[in-house]
Design a protein around this motif. Structure first.
Motif, mmCIF file in Angstrom:
data_model
loop_
_atom_site.group_PDB
_atom_site.id
_atom_site.type_symbol
_atom_site.label_atom_id
_atom_site.label_comp_id
_atom_site.label_asym_id
_atom_site.label_seq_id
_atom_site.Cartn_x
_atom_site.Cartn_y
_atom_site.Cartn_z
ATOM 1 N N LEU A 1 0.825 -1.216 0.000
ATOM 2 C CA LEU A 1 0.000 0.000 0.000
ATOM 3 C C LEU A 1 0.855 1.261 0.000
ATOM 4 O O LEU A 1 0.578 2.213 -0.736
ATOM 5 C CB LEU A 1 -0.946 0.001 1.205
ATOM 6 N N THR A 2 1.896 1.272 0.818
ATOM 7 C CA THR A 2 2.764 2.449 0.828
ATOM 8 C C THR A 2 3.507 2.590 -0.497
ATOM 9 O O THR A 2 3.706 3.708 -0.980
ATOM 10 C CB THR A 2 3.757 2.419 1.999
ATOM 11 N N LEU B 1 1.098 4.115 -2.964
ATOM 12 C CA LEU B 1 0.937 5.545 -2.678
ATOM 13 C C LEU B 1 2.171 6.346 -3.079
ATOM 14 O O LEU B 1 2.064 7.500 -3.492
ATOM 15 C CB LEU B 1 0.652 5.766 -1.189
ATOM 16 N N LEU B 2 3.339 5.732 -2.944
ATOM 17 C CA LEU B 2 4.578 6.450 -3.253
ATOM 18 C C LEU B 2 4.787 6.700 -4.745
ATOM 19 O O LEU B 2 5.481 7.649 -5.107
ATOM 20 C CB LEU B 2 5.785 5.702 -2.678
ATOM 21 N N VAL B 3 4.193 5.882 -5.598
ATOM 22 C CA VAL B 3 4.406 6.069 -7.043
ATOM 23 C C VAL B 3 3.936 7.452 -7.501
ATOM 24 O O VAL B 3 4.745 8.235 -8.024
ATOM 25 C CB VAL B 3 3.759 4.931 -7.861
ATOM 26 N N PRO B 4 2.671 7.824 -7.328
ATOM 27 C CA PRO B 4 2.268 9.160 -7.790
ATOM 28 C C PRO B 4 2.894 10.278 -6.965
ATOM 29 O O PRO B 4 3.221 11.349 -7.513
ATOM 30 C CB PRO B 4 0.743 9.163 -7.648
ATOM 31 N N LEU B 5 3.080 10.055 -5.662
ATOM 32 C CA LEU B 5 3.680 11.099 -4.832
ATOM 33 C C LEU B 5 5.130 11.368 -5.228
ATOM 34 O O LEU B 5 5.565 12.518 -5.262
ATOM 35 C CB LEU B 5 3.596 10.720 -3.352
ATOM 36 N N ALA C 1 5.149 11.069 5.336
ATOM 37 C CA ALA C 1 4.598 10.020 6.195
ATOM 38 C C ALA C 1 4.641 8.667 5.485
ATOM 39 O O ALA C 1 5.044 7.658 6.079
ATOM 40 C CB ALA C 1 3.164 10.367 6.597
ATOM 41 N N THR C 2 4.249 8.651 4.227
ATOM 42 C CA THR C 2 4.232 7.404 3.465
ATOM 43 C C THR C 2 5.643 6.883 3.240
ATOM 44 O O THR C 2 5.911 5.686 3.389
ATOM 45 C CB THR C 2 3.516 7.614 2.118
ATOM 46 N N LEU C 3 6.554 7.773 2.884
ATOM 47 C CA LEU C 3 7.945 7.385 2.647
ATOM 48 C C LEU C 3 8.578 6.815 3.908
ATOM 49 O O LEU C 3 9.207 5.743 3.870
ATOM 50 C CB LEU C 3 8.744 8.598 2.162
ATOM 51 N N LEU C 4 8.386 7.482 5.031
ATOM 52 C CA LEU C 4 8.978 7.011 6.277
ATOM 53 C C LEU C 4 8.348 5.704 6.753
ATOM 54 O O LEU C 4 9.032 4.831 7.280
ATOM 55 C CB LEU C 4 8.884 8.091 7.345
ATOM 56 N N ARG C 5 7.046 5.554 6.559
ATOM 57 C CA ARG C 5 6.384 4.306 6.940
ATOM 58 C C ARG C 5 6.876 3.152 6.071
ATOM 59 O O ARG C 5 7.142 2.052 6.560
ATOM 60 C CB ARG C 5 4.860 4.447 6.832
ATOM 61 N N HIS C 6 7.026 3.395 4.777
ATOM 62 C CA HIS C 6 7.536 2.368 3.863
ATOM 63 C C HIS C 6 8.961 1.976 4.257
ATOM 64 O O HIS C 6 9.303 0.784 4.289
ATOM 65 C CB HIS C 6 7.485 2.892 2.426
ATOM 66 N N MET C 7 9.763 2.974 4.573
ATOM 67 C CA MET C 7 11.140 2.716 4.996
ATOM 68 C C MET C 7 11.155 1.903 6.295
ATOM 69 O O MET C 7 11.913 0.941 6.427
ATOM 70 C CB MET C 7 11.881 4.034 5.197
ATOM 71 N N CYS D 1 11.959 11.505 12.559
ATOM 72 C CA CYS D 1 12.063 12.092 11.213
ATOM 73 C C CYS D 1 10.714 12.630 10.753
ATOM 74 O O CYS D 1 10.645 13.708 10.162
ATOM 75 C CB CYS D 1 12.586 11.059 10.218
ATOM 76 N N ALA D 2 9.639 11.895 11.028
ATOM 77 C CA ALA D 2 8.302 12.354 10.642
ATOM 78 C C ALA D 2 7.936 13.631 11.383
ATOM 79 O O ALA D 2 7.403 14.571 10.784
ATOM 80 C CB ALA D 2 7.266 11.263 10.919
ATOM 81 N N VAL D 3 8.234 13.682 12.671
ATOM 82 C CA VAL D 3 7.922 14.886 13.454
ATOM 83 C C VAL D 3 8.705 16.089 12.924
ATOM 84 O O VAL D 3 8.137 17.172 12.743
ATOM 85 C CB VAL D 3 8.198 14.648 14.956
ATOM 86 N N VAL D 4 9.987 15.901 12.666
ATOM 87 C CA VAL D 4 10.798 16.998 12.129
ATOM 88 C C VAL D 4 10.272 17.449 10.765
ATOM 89 O O VAL D 4 10.138 18.642 10.499
ATOM 90 C CB VAL D 4 12.288 16.594 12.045
ATOM 91 N N ALA D 5 9.947 16.497 9.902
ATOM 92 C CA ALA D 5 9.433 16.837 8.571
ATOM 93 C C ALA D 5 8.107 17.580 8.677
ATOM 94 O O ALA D 5 7.915 18.624 8.034
ATOM 95 C CB ALA D 5 9.266 15.574 7.730
ATOM 96 N N TRP D 6 7.183 17.059 9.472
ATOM 97 C CA TRP D 6 5.867 17.692 9.602
ATOM 98 C C TRP D 6 5.962 19.067 10.237
ATOM 99 O O TRP D 6 5.279 19.996 9.804
ATOM 100 C CB TRP D 6 4.922 16.813 10.401
ATOM 101 N N LEU D 7 6.803 19.211 11.265
ATOM 102 C CA LEU D 7 6.968 20.527 11.888
ATOM 103 C C LEU D 7 7.596 21.518 10.916
ATOM 104 O O LEU D 7 7.206 22.694 10.876
ATOM 105 C CB LEU D 7 7.796 20.422 13.169
ATOM 106 N N SER D 8 8.555 21.074 10.134
ATOM 107 C CA SER D 8 9.178 21.952 9.134
ATOM 108 C C SER D 8 8.151 22.422 8.115
ATOM 109 O O SER D 8 8.088 23.606 7.784
ATOM 110 C CB SER D 8 10.318 21.220 8.420
ATOM 111 N N ILE D 9 7.353 21.481 7.622
ATOM 112 C CA ILE D 9 6.307 21.831 6.655
ATOM 113 C C ILE D 9 5.300 22.777 7.300
ATOM 114 O O ILE D 9 4.908 23.787 6.696
ATOM 115 C CB ILE D 9 5.614 20.559 6.114
#
Length: 141
Positions: free
Chosen positions: A41-42, A45-49, A86-92, A124-132
Motif C-alpha cells: 500500500l505504501t 501511494l509512493l508512485v504518484p507522490l 509520512a508514506t515514505l517514512l512508513r515504507h522505509m 524524522c516524521a515529526v521533524v518533517a511535519w513541523l518543518s512543513i
C-alpha cells in the motif's frame, strides 16, 4: 478507510521469526501478511507522490529560496508533502523492520533494533511535519 489506516500503522510486538515456536507462528504469519500489505500500500501511494515530487523538484531546481518557501506554503503542496513524508517514512520503517527480522538474531537485539528504527522514523516524521507546518504558517502570515 479505517482498515487502510490500521494496515499502514499496525505494529507487532513480537518478531516474525520464531523457529520451533509453534505458539507464535500464527501471530507471526498474520503479522507478516499485514507487513506485506503495508509495504504494498505504501509503495502504491509512493508512485504518484514520488512522480509529483520529482517533477516539482525539477521545476523548482533553479528557483530562489523564497520561491521554494512560497511553493511549500501553498495548502495543497503542504498537504502532499506531509503525506509524501509520512508514506515514505512508513515504507522505509516496514522495509527496515523486515530486514532486522531476517538478519538480526536474538530477541533482545531484534527488539532493540526495531525500537531504534521506530523511534528514528517517528522523529524524522515529526521533524518533517513541523518543518512543513512552520513554512506553511510563515507563508500565511
Amino acid at each position: 478507510a479505517g482498515d487502510l489506516v490500521f494496515c499502514l500503522f499496525h505494529y507487532r510486538s513480537y518478531p516474525m521469526s520464531g523457529a520451533g515456536n509453534n505458539s507464535g507462528q500464527n501471530k507471526a504469519a498474520e503479522s507478516g501478511v499485514s507487513y506485506w500489505w503495508g509495504q504494498r500500500l505504501t509503495a502504491i501511494l509512493l508512485v504518484p507522490l514520488t512522480l509529483w515530487f520529482t517533477v516539482s523538484f525539477i521545476t523548482l531546481s533553479g528557483a530562489r529560496l523564497i520561491l521554494v518557501r512560497q511553493w511549500i506554503a501553498a495548502p495543497v503542496t503542504s498537504l502532499f508533502l506531509a503525506i509524501f513524508m509520512a508514506t515514505l517514512l512508513r515504507h522505509m520503517q516496514l522495509g527496515l523492520e523486515v530486514i532486522v527480522d531476517d538478519y538480526v538474531h536474538g530477541p533482545a537485539r531484534n527488539r532493540a533494533a526495531i525500537a531504534c528504527i521506530r523511534i528514528g522514523c517517528v522523529l524524522c516524521a515529526v521533524v518533517a511535519w513541523l518543518s512543513i507546518l512552520f513554512i506553511y504558517l510563515d507563508g500565511r502570515g
